[in-house]
Design an enzyme around this catalytic site. Sequence first.
Site, mmCIF file in Angstrom:
data_model
loop_
_atom_site.group_PDB
_atom_site.id
_atom_site.type_symbol
_atom_site.label_atom_id
_atom_site.label_comp_id
_atom_site.label_asym_id
_atom_site.label_seq_id
_atom_site.Cartn_x
_atom_site.Cartn_y
_atom_site.Cartn_z
ATOM 1 N N ASP A 1 27.368 39.572 13.005
ATOM 2 C CA ASP A 1 27.762 39.192 14.367
ATOM 3 C C ASP A 1 26.929 39.966 15.392
ATOM 4 O O ASP A 1 26.480 39.404 16.398
ATOM 5 C CB ASP A 1 29.260 39.474 14.565
ATOM 6 C CG ASP A 1 30.091 38.827 13.474
ATOM 7 O OD1 ASP A 1 30.079 37.592 13.386
ATOM 8 O OD2 ASP A 1 30.717 39.556 12.683
ATOM 9 N N HIS B 1 36.004 39.895 12.186
ATOM 10 C CA HIS B 1 34.889 38.989 11.880
ATOM 11 C C HIS B 1 35.475 37.576 11.811
ATOM 12 O O HIS B 1 35.719 37.021 10.742
ATOM 13 C CB HIS B 1 34.230 39.382 10.552
ATOM 14 C CG HIS B 1 33.175 38.404 10.117
ATOM 15 N ND1 HIS B 1 32.042 38.148 10.849
ATOM 16 C CD2 HIS B 1 33.090 37.596 9.029
ATOM 17 C CE1 HIS B 1 31.311 37.243 10.233
ATOM 18 N NE2 HIS B 1 31.930 36.883 9.128
HETATM 19 N N1 LIG Z 1 31.256 39.072 6.473
HETATM 20 C C1 LIG Z 1 30.251 38.232 6.695
HETATM 21 O O1 LIG Z 1 29.496 38.412 7.661
HETATM 22 C C2 LIG Z 1 30.011 37.062 5.810
HETATM 23 C C3 LIG Z 1 30.867 36.780 4.762
HETATM 24 N N2 LIG Z 1 30.641 35.709 3.944
HETATM 25 C C4 LIG Z 1 31.572 35.510 2.830
HETATM 26 O O2 LIG Z 1 30.977 36.030 1.625
HETATM 27 C C5 LIG Z 1 31.601 35.405 0.491
HETATM 28 C C6 LIG Z 1 30.538 34.941 -0.496
HETATM 29 O O3 LIG Z 1 29.730 33.931 0.081
HETATM 30 P P1 LIG Z 1 28.618 33.153 -0.793
HETATM 31 O O4 LIG Z 1 27.775 34.093 -1.549
HETATM 32 O O5 LIG Z 1 27.991 32.189 0.133
HETATM 33 O O6 LIG Z 1 29.556 32.356 -1.804
HETATM 34 P P2 LIG Z 1 29.173 31.709 -3.211
HETATM 35 O O7 LIG Z 1 30.288 30.780 -3.565
HETATM 36 O O8 LIG Z 1 27.778 31.212 -3.219
HETATM 37 O O9 LIG Z 1 29.232 32.974 -4.185
HETATM 38 C C7 LIG Z 1 30.411 33.677 -4.434
HETATM 39 C C8 LIG Z 1 30.323 34.237 -5.828
HETATM 40 O O10 LIG Z 1 31.445 35.079 -6.019
HETATM 41 C C9 LIG Z 1 31.892 34.885 -7.349
HETATM 42 N N3 LIG Z 1 33.260 35.378 -7.494
HETATM 43 C C10 LIG Z 1 34.418 34.741 -7.215
HETATM 44 N N4 LIG Z 1 35.464 35.532 -7.548
HETATM 45 C C11 LIG Z 1 34.942 36.688 -8.015
HETATM 46 C C12 LIG Z 1 35.524 37.886 -8.511
HETATM 47 N N5 LIG Z 1 36.841 38.042 -8.611
HETATM 48 N N6 LIG Z 1 34.690 38.863 -8.930
HETATM 49 C C13 LIG Z 1 33.361 38.723 -8.856
HETATM 50 N N7 LIG Z 1 32.748 37.607 -8.414
HETATM 51 C C14 LIG Z 1 33.541 36.601 -7.993
HETATM 52 C C15 LIG Z 1 31.731 33.388 -7.574
HETATM 53 O O11 LIG Z 1 31.747 33.062 -8.947
HETATM 54 C C16 LIG Z 1 30.382 33.152 -6.932
HETATM 55 O O12 LIG Z 1 29.308 33.326 -7.838
HETATM 56 C C17 LIG Z 1 32.461 34.285 1.083
HETATM 57 O O13 LIG Z 1 33.816 34.717 1.148
HETATM 58 C C18 LIG Z 1 31.890 34.086 2.465
HETATM 59 O O14 LIG Z 1 32.821 33.487 3.334
HETATM 60 C C19 LIG Z 1 29.562 34.892 4.123
HETATM 61 C C20 LIG Z 1 28.669 35.138 5.148
HETATM 62 C C21 LIG Z 1 28.840 36.228 6.078
HETATM 63 O O1 LIG Z 2 31.334 31.596 8.686
HETATM 64 C C1 LIG Z 2 31.544 31.808 7.473
HETATM 65 O O2 LIG Z 2 32.464 31.318 6.815
HETATM 66 C C2 LIG Z 2 30.613 32.749 6.782
HETATM 67 C C3 LIG Z 2 30.538 33.930 7.637
HETATM 68 O O3 LIG Z 2 31.398 34.786 7.619
HETATM 69 C C4 LIG Z 2 29.510 33.941 8.680
HETATM 70 O O4 LIG Z 2 28.529 33.181 8.611
HETATM 71 O O5 LIG Z 2 29.650 34.746 9.595
#
Ligand SMILES: NC(=O)C1=CN([C@@H]2O[C@H](COP(=O)(O)OP(=O)(O)OC[C@H]3O[C@@H](n4cnc5c(N)ncnc54)[C@H](O)[C@@H]3O)[C@@H](O)[C@H]2O)C=CC1
Ligand SMILES: O=C([O-])CC(=O)C(=O)O
Length: 332
Positions: free
Chosen positions: A159, A187
């Site tokens: 952010d 967030h």
């Molecule tokens: N805080 C932030 O700024 C941001 C947060 N996110 C969040 O990050 C998370 C991951 O996003 P992506 O990589 O795009 O998702 P993705 O679906 O591509 O990957 C998530 C991975 O986590 C694995 N997973 C699920 N449960 C698990 C567990 N108990 N232990 C270990 N691995 C597990 C899945 O099998 C998958 O491989 C989401 O919750 C998303 O909303 C995404 C972007 C920014």
């Molecule tokens: O928006 C979402 O769900 C993923 C995230 O946290 C971001 O891009 O900031």
Amino acid sequence: MTEPLRVLITGAAGQIAYSLLYSVAKGDVFGKNQPISLVLLDIDFMMGVLQGVVMELRDCALPLLHEIIPTADKNVAFKDIDVAILVGAMPRREGMERKDLLKANVKIFKEQGEAINTLAKKTVKVVVVGNPANTNAYVCKTFASSIPPENFTCLTRLDQNRAAAQIAERVGVTSQDVKNVIIWGNHSSTQFPDVSHATVTLNGQSSSVKDAIKNDSWLQGEFISTVQTRGAAVIAARKLSSAMSAAKAICDHLRDWWTGTEGSWVSMGVPSDGSYGIEKGLIYSFPVVIKPDHSYSIVQGLPISDFAREKMDVTQKELVEEKNDAMLTVQD
Ligand SMILES: NC(=O)C1=CN([C@@H]2O[C@H](COP(=O)(O)OP(=O)(O)OC[C@H]3O[C@@H](n4cnc5c(N)ncnc54)[C@H](O)[C@@H]3O)[C@@H](O)[C@H]2O)C=CC1
Ligand SMILES: O=C([O-])CC(=O)C(=O)O
């Protein structure tokens, strides 16, 4: 030789991890002289995909990459770790708010908090990325009472980077010329991106963002809503949530936590100590300064306008509600 740092990345077969692993393993985060043991956790079902990621990491032939440990076993993953990057969780889809993920994801962070409590080094540093990130970090911290609470943080650097990029584009500079943008709170779409203390360097001269932009209604309106809803805009366009920019922000967050901030502020979700009237213990994004020994402190004494106060309270209220829902969910 320097001892390898044991770094756990969860969700290692997912899309953020795919953008993150290379930077961590090549030394962009912990320094060019710090060997890394990479522990990669995902669920059983993803072990085949994870093997492919491991093959690619090996094929990068990175000098700092001491070993790679792919696993679906928490007891292996959390053992003796120095750093935990907790990405693994379900991402949201179009039309959802991040807090809609609470039911699906919060139990992951209870279990991982318990694993950190018993298995990790007591000095472990944790950054929670999986959404809703602040509340997941709160739950993780709650179930890891043997670890200092300040070692639990959540990512709001994406952010901050988004806000700095918006300002930089408007002024016609690059993001490195924009300093001290603050993200307050959650967030989520209630976060408050605040540029009232931020500066921008233009033609070698530093000025306040307010003076450089000369458009208060943009700063108090469209700028804020653009940053608040940027994640949703990326999902609408890509049909997947941000990954490249999230990985970059994770690297920024951890690099600064590791090496210090040298005079500027960065925003991190950290346990509130009551500063600015925010409920103690909530994981709330504040401006912090970080010393090279990895200790950080919340920037104190900033004047808060009525406009800012109202926005800081709205996002606090949402965090309190999320926290209460989460604690009920983990007791089910
Ligand atoms: N805080 C932030 O700024 C941001 C947060 N996110 C969040 O990050 C998370 C991951 O996003 P992506 O990589 O795009 O998702 P993705 O679906 O591509 O990957 C998530 C991975 O986590 C694995 N997973 C699920 N449960 C698990 C567990 N108990 N232990 C270990 N691995 C597990 C899945 O099998 C998958 O491989 C989401 O919750 C998303 O909303 C995404 C972007 C920014
Ligand atoms: O928006 C979402 O769900 C993923 C995230 O946290 C971001 O891009 O900031």
